[in-house]
Design an enzyme around this catalytic site. Sequence first.
Site, PDB file in Angstrom:
ATOM      1  N   ASN A  12      78.940  43.902   6.960  1.00 17.59           N
ATOM      2  CA  ASN A  12      78.829  45.092   7.761  1.00 17.59           C
ATOM      3  C   ASN A  12      77.530  45.566   8.026  1.00 17.59           C
ATOM      4  O   ASN A  12      77.085  46.343   8.821  1.00 17.59           O
ATOM      5  CB  ASN A  12      79.587  46.215   6.857  1.00 17.59           C
ATOM      6  CG  ASN A  12      79.226  47.609   7.280  1.00 17.59           C
ATOM      7  OD1 ASN A  12      79.758  47.982   8.354  1.00 17.59           O
ATOM      8  ND2 ASN A  12      78.283  48.239   6.733  1.00 17.59           N
TER       9      ASN A  12
ATOM     10  N   TYR B 134      72.309  44.379  21.307  1.00 18.29           N
ATOM     11  CA  TYR B 134      73.226  44.973  20.331  1.00 18.29           C
ATOM     12  C   TYR B 134      74.570  44.533  20.854  1.00 18.29           C
ATOM     13  O   TYR B 134      75.284  43.743  20.171  1.00 18.29           O
ATOM     14  CB  TYR B 134      73.074  46.383  20.388  1.00 18.29           C
ATOM     15  CG  TYR B 134      74.317  47.146  19.099  1.00 18.29           C
ATOM     16  CD1 TYR B 134      73.711  46.789  17.842  1.00 18.29           C
ATOM     17  CD2 TYR B 134      75.361  47.286  19.678  1.00 18.29           C
ATOM     18  CE1 TYR B 134      74.622  47.683  16.833  1.00 18.29           C
ATOM     19  CE2 TYR B 134      76.190  48.013  18.674  1.00 18.29           C
ATOM     20  CZ  TYR B 134      75.644  48.316  17.565  1.00 18.29           C
ATOM     21  OH  TYR B 134      76.550  48.675  16.587  1.00 18.29           O
TER      22      TYR B 134
ATOM     23  N   LYS C 197      76.955  41.696  18.829  1.00 18.34           N
ATOM     24  CA  LYS C 197      78.474  42.093  18.672  1.00 18.34           C
ATOM     25  C   LYS C 197      79.375  41.036  19.121  1.00 18.34           C
ATOM     26  O   LYS C 197      80.414  40.834  18.443  1.00 18.34           O
ATOM     27  CB  LYS C 197      78.609  43.458  18.842  1.00 18.34           C
ATOM     28  CG  LYS C 197      77.583  44.408  17.762  1.00 18.34           C
ATOM     29  CD  LYS C 197      77.614  44.277  16.410  1.00 18.34           C
ATOM     30  CE  LYS C 197      77.257  45.006  15.528  1.00 18.34           C
ATOM     31  NZ  LYS C 197      77.520  45.121  13.989  1.00 18.34           N
TER      32      LYS C 197
HETATM   33  P1  NAD Z   1      73.871  52.926   8.673  1.00 19.64           P
HETATM   34  O1  NAD Z   1      72.391  52.753   9.357  1.00 19.64           O
HETATM   35  O2  NAD Z   1      74.463  54.195   8.138  1.00 19.64           O
HETATM   36  O3  NAD Z   1      74.168  51.834   7.623  1.00 19.64           O
HETATM   37  C1  NAD Z   1      73.725  50.341   7.800  1.00 19.64           C
HETATM   38  C2  NAD Z   1      73.298  49.839   6.337  1.00 19.64           C
HETATM   39  O4  NAD Z   1      72.689  48.522   6.600  1.00 19.64           O
HETATM   40  C3  NAD Z   1      72.047  50.787   5.975  1.00 19.64           C
HETATM   41  O5  NAD Z   1      72.448  50.997   4.604  1.00 19.64           O
HETATM   42  C4  NAD Z   1      70.969  49.747   6.050  1.00 19.64           C
HETATM   43  O6  NAD Z   1      69.886  49.973   4.886  1.00 19.64           O
HETATM   44  C5  NAD Z   1      71.760  48.279   5.915  1.00 19.64           C
HETATM   45  N1  NAD Z   1      70.857  47.418   6.328  1.00 19.64           N
HETATM   46  C6  NAD Z   1      70.280  47.085   7.510  1.00 19.64           C
HETATM   47  N2  NAD Z   1      69.445  46.114   7.514  1.00 19.64           N
HETATM   48  C7  NAD Z   1      69.843  45.270   6.571  1.00 19.64           C
HETATM   49  C8  NAD Z   1      69.708  44.255   6.115  1.00 19.64           C
HETATM   50  N3  NAD Z   1      68.825  43.252   6.910  1.00 19.64           N
HETATM   51  N4  NAD Z   1      70.295  43.575   4.970  1.00 19.64           N
HETATM   52  C9  NAD Z   1      70.954  44.422   4.242  1.00 19.64           C
HETATM   53  N5  NAD Z   1      71.286  45.750   4.587  1.00 19.64           N
HETATM   54  C10 NAD Z   1      70.846  46.002   5.766  1.00 19.64           C
HETATM   55  O7  NAD Z   1      74.633  52.493   9.867  1.00 19.64           O
HETATM   56  P2  NAD Z   1      76.386  52.225  10.291  1.00 19.64           P
HETATM   57  O8  NAD Z   1      76.496  52.838  11.775  1.00 19.64           O
HETATM   58  O9  NAD Z   1      77.223  52.413   8.913  1.00 19.64           O
HETATM   59  O10 NAD Z   1      76.453  50.512  10.418  1.00 19.64           O
HETATM   60  C11 NAD Z   1      77.081  49.769   9.976  1.00 19.64           C
HETATM   61  C12 NAD Z   1      77.817  48.796  10.777  1.00 19.64           C
HETATM   62  O11 NAD Z   1      78.578  49.329  11.677  1.00 19.64           O
HETATM   63  C13 NAD Z   1      76.653  48.102  11.707  1.00 19.64           C
HETATM   64  O12 NAD Z   1      76.969  46.801  11.878  1.00 19.64           O
HETATM   65  C14 NAD Z   1      76.884  48.846  13.002  1.00 19.64           C
HETATM   66  O13 NAD Z   1      76.166  47.814  14.057  1.00 19.64           O
HETATM   67  C15 NAD Z   1      78.234  48.961  12.984  1.00 19.64           C
HETATM   68  N6  NAD Z   1      78.702  49.906  14.228  1.00 19.64           N
HETATM   69  C16 NAD Z   1      78.316  51.209  13.952  1.00 19.64           C
HETATM   70  C17 NAD Z   1      78.724  52.021  14.963  1.00 19.64           C
HETATM   71  C18 NAD Z   1      78.347  53.473  14.920  1.00 19.64           C
HETATM   72  O14 NAD Z   1      78.597  54.556  15.762  1.00 19.64           O
HETATM   73  N7  NAD Z   1      77.768  54.300  13.573  1.00 19.64           N
HETATM   74  C19 NAD Z   1      79.441  51.726  16.003  1.00 19.64           C
HETATM   75  C20 NAD Z   1      79.984  50.332  16.121  1.00 19.64           C
HETATM   76  C21 NAD Z   1      79.479  49.490  14.854  1.00 19.64           C
END
Ligand code: NAD
Length: 256
Positions: free
Chosen positions: A90, A156, A160
Site C-alpha cells: 500500500n 502518479y 498506478k
Molecule cells: P499517507 O501519506 O497517509 O500514507 C502513506 C504511508 O506510506 C505513510 O505512512 C508513509 O510514511 C509510507 N511510505 C511512503 N513512502 C514509503 C516507502 N518508500 N516505504 C515504506 N513506506 C512508505 O497516504 P495514503 O493516502 O494512506 O496512501 C496509501 C496508498 O493509497 C498510496 O499508495 C496512495 O497512492 C493510495 N491512494 C491514496 C488516495 C487518497 O486520496 N488518499 C487515493 C488513491 C490512492
Amino acid sequence: MNGLDGKTAVVTGGGSGIGRASAKRFADEGANVVVADIDAETGRETVDLIEDAGSNATFVDVDVSDLESVERMVDVALDAYGSLDFAHNNAGILTGFADVADIDADDWDALLEVNLKGIWTCLKAELAVMAERGGGAIVNTASESGLVGMGGLASYSASKHGVVGLTKTVALEYATRGVRVNAIAPGPTNTNIQSRMSGDGDPSSMEFDTSAMIDVPMDRIAEPEEMAGAVAFLCSDDASYITGHTLPVDGGQAAD
Ligand code: NAD
C-alpha cells in the site's frame, strides 16, 4: 470476515492513512499484523494502537523501493509469527501536481521507485514465501488514477496503471499456486498523502487539481476505513474465486 483469524498480514505504509486503517482492520479480524513503514514514529504508533486494543502487531522499518529492506520485512513476519498469509502492498507517494512537460526528472524517478517498483519488490519477496507455504492473498493499492487519466498527475497515474497491470499479470502467474492477487483503486480518501508532497508546488494549481479529484458521485471523499473493508474482503475466504481484479472503492467515480 471469513478466514483472517489467526493468520499473519503485512501492511506497507501502515503508519498512516489507508495503511493504518488496514492494519487495524486485520488486527480486529484476529490477524497478527506486521506494520511496515519508512516512518518509524508513525509506524510504531499504529502498533501501539493495535496492541492497546488487545491484538498482536510488530513494526518493521522498510523502504519499499529497496528490495533488501522488503526481504527483511518478510523475514520479520516469519520470525515473529511463523507465517505470511496476507499482504497489503500500500505504501505510496504523491510528489505534486504538474503538466507532464513540467515534471522534474528526479520527482518522476522518486515516485516510480516507490509507487511501482515498491509494489514489485513486495510481490517478489512475498510470493516466494506464500507459494512455498501453500498460498495467500495479496492486495495492492492502486488508485482511481490507475483506471483513468487525471490531468496534472502523469507520473502518479502512470505508476498506478502499472500497479493494475502488475496485479493482473501476477494473478495469472500464481493462479494455480494458491496465491490470489488483487488491487483496490481508492477514490479521494481522507489521509495525509497531499500534505506530504515534496517541493513548494503551486498552491493555485494544487487547488484546481484537488477539486477535480473530488468530483465524486457520492459527493464526499472516503474515510480510510472504507478502503480497509475492501482489503479485508479481498483477503478473506469470501473472495476465494477472485483474482487479478482492481476493485474501485471510489464513491461511484469509475461508473461516471
Ligand atoms: P499517507 O501519506 O497517509 O500514507 C502513506 C504511508 O506510506 C505513510 O505512512 C508513509 O510514511 C509510507 N511510505 C511512503 N513512502 C514509503 C516507502 N518508500 N516505504 C515504506 N513506506 C512508505 O497516504 P495514503 O493516502 O494512506 O496512501 C496509501 C496508498 O493509497 C498510496 O499508495 C496512495 O497512492 C493510495 N491512494 C491514496 C488516495 C487518497 O486520496 N488518499 C487515493 C488513491 C490512492
